[in-house]
Design a protein around this motif. Structure first.
Motif, short mmCIF file in Angstrom:
data_model
loop_
_atom_site.label_atom_id
_atom_site.label_comp_id
_atom_site.label_asym_id
_atom_site.label_seq_id
_atom_site.Cartn_x
_atom_site.Cartn_y
_atom_site.Cartn_z
N LEU A 86 0.80 -1.21 0.00
CA LEU A 86 0.00 0.00 0.00
C LEU A 86 0.85 1.27 0.00
O LEU A 86 0.58 2.21 -0.75
CB LEU A 86 -0.94 -0.03 1.21
CG LEU A 86 -1.97 1.07 1.32
CD1 LEU A 86 -2.87 1.08 0.10
CD2 LEU A 86 -2.79 0.88 2.59
N VAL A 87 1.86 1.33 0.84
CA VAL A 87 2.68 2.53 0.94
C VAL A 87 3.39 2.80 -0.39
O VAL A 87 3.46 3.95 -0.85
CB VAL A 87 3.70 2.43 2.09
CG1 VAL A 87 4.60 3.66 2.14
CG2 VAL A 87 2.98 2.24 3.42
N ASP A 88 3.90 1.75 -1.02
CA ASP A 88 4.60 1.91 -2.30
C ASP A 88 3.68 2.58 -3.32
O ASP A 88 4.07 3.55 -3.99
CB ASP A 88 5.04 0.55 -2.84
CG ASP A 88 6.02 -0.16 -1.94
OD1 ASP A 88 7.21 -0.23 -2.30
OD2 ASP A 88 5.60 -0.64 -0.87
N ALA A 89 2.47 2.05 -3.46
CA ALA A 89 1.54 2.56 -4.47
C ALA A 89 1.05 3.97 -4.13
O ALA A 89 1.03 4.85 -5.00
CB ALA A 89 0.35 1.61 -4.61
N GLN A 147 12.60 7.85 2.31
CA GLN A 147 12.18 9.09 2.96
C GLN A 147 10.72 9.01 3.42
O GLN A 147 10.35 9.57 4.44
CB GLN A 147 12.35 10.28 2.01
CG GLN A 147 13.79 10.61 1.72
CD GLN A 147 13.93 11.72 0.70
OE1 GLN A 147 12.98 12.11 0.02
NE2 GLN A 147 15.14 12.24 0.58
N THR A 148 9.91 8.29 2.68
CA THR A 148 8.48 8.19 2.97
C THR A 148 8.19 7.34 4.20
O THR A 148 7.39 7.73 5.06
CB THR A 148 7.72 7.61 1.75
OG1 THR A 148 7.91 8.49 0.64
CG2 THR A 148 6.24 7.44 2.04
N PHE A 149 8.81 6.18 4.29
CA PHE A 149 8.49 5.26 5.40
C PHE A 149 8.67 5.90 6.78
O PHE A 149 7.77 5.79 7.62
CB PHE A 149 9.28 3.96 5.28
CG PHE A 149 8.75 3.04 4.22
CD1 PHE A 149 7.49 2.50 4.30
CD2 PHE A 149 9.53 2.70 3.13
CE1 PHE A 149 6.97 1.65 3.32
CE2 PHE A 149 9.04 1.85 2.14
CZ PHE A 149 7.77 1.33 2.24
N TYR A 154 7.53 4.30 10.26
CA TYR A 154 8.17 3.00 10.08
C TYR A 154 9.67 3.11 10.29
O TYR A 154 10.27 4.14 10.00
CB TYR A 154 7.92 2.46 8.67
CG TYR A 154 6.50 2.05 8.40
CD1 TYR A 154 6.01 0.82 8.87
CD2 TYR A 154 5.63 2.85 7.69
CE1 TYR A 154 4.70 0.43 8.63
CE2 TYR A 154 4.32 2.47 7.43
CZ TYR A 154 3.87 1.26 7.91
OH TYR A 154 2.57 0.87 7.66
N ASP A 155 10.27 2.02 10.77
CA ASP A 155 11.72 1.89 10.86
C ASP A 155 12.19 1.22 9.57
O ASP A 155 11.73 0.12 9.25
CB ASP A 155 12.14 1.02 12.05
CG ASP A 155 11.72 1.61 13.39
OD1 ASP A 155 11.65 2.86 13.50
OD2 ASP A 155 11.44 0.83 14.31
#
Length: 183
Positions: A86-89, A147-149, A154-155
């Motif tokens: 989900l985060v990737d998209a 940079q997004t995570f 998130y770690d």
């Protein structure tokens, strides 16, 4: 947060799918990359939701697939490993269109706090019928994601450039116990 859902992300062509195949061979449930499944479907049906034809449509579909994947994965016990998600998209869609989608979509739908990312690895990078972008675009994707995570809490853990078996050992050791395989 779903502590059982472990996201493997990072640079395209960095060995994610190979690592997931190793984890699957060890008995862990894995969820294949949404993008590759969408591309295969679109190519088979002469569709246009392809990253090189209609990238926003492709990414919106990837978000939908990732949401369904998370819902389906709840049926598994122990660790479930995701090849992208989900985060990737959502991150890619936001970067491409400027739409504010990342936080609204990803805030309540979480993976394990540790996200494993494949760094750029030019020695193993290849293009194919589904991965048509070059290494520079893949490296830029990696830099955007790392940079997004953290912005989402998130770690980020870079995967070492080692064999798939050793990478799987690294992931499982880093996660510790609590997600025994079903094998």
């Amino acid at each position: 947060m779903n502590d059982r859902f472990v996201l493997i992300s990072g640079c395209s062509g960095g060995g994610k799918s190979t690592l997931l195949a190793e984890l699957h061979a060890r008995g862990y449930p894995v969820v294949e990359e949404p993008g590759r499944r969408i591309i295969a479907d679109e190519l088979a049906s002469s569709g246009t939701a392809l990253p090189w034809v209609d990238a926003p449509a492709f990414l919106r579909r990837a978000i939908d697939v990732a949401l369904k994947d998370m819902a389906t994965a709840k049926a598994h016990a122990g660790w479930v490993f995701f090849d992208r998600g989900l985060v990737d998209a959502a991150s890619a869609l936001e970067a491409l269109t400027g739409e504010t989608v990342l936080r609204p979509i990803c805030a309540a739908r979480r993976y394990h706090r540790r996200v494993f990312v494949t760094p750029p690895w030019p020695e193993i990078y290849v293009t194919d019928t589904e991965r048509r972008h070059g290494f520079e675009a893949a490296a830029a994707e990696y830099h955007r994601l790392v940079q997004t995570f953290p912005m989402l809490g998130y770690d980020v853990i870079d995967l070492p450039k080692i064999s798939p078996s050793a990478r799987a050992d690294f992931v499982l050791t880093t996660l510790g116990s609590g997600g025994a395989s079903t094998a």
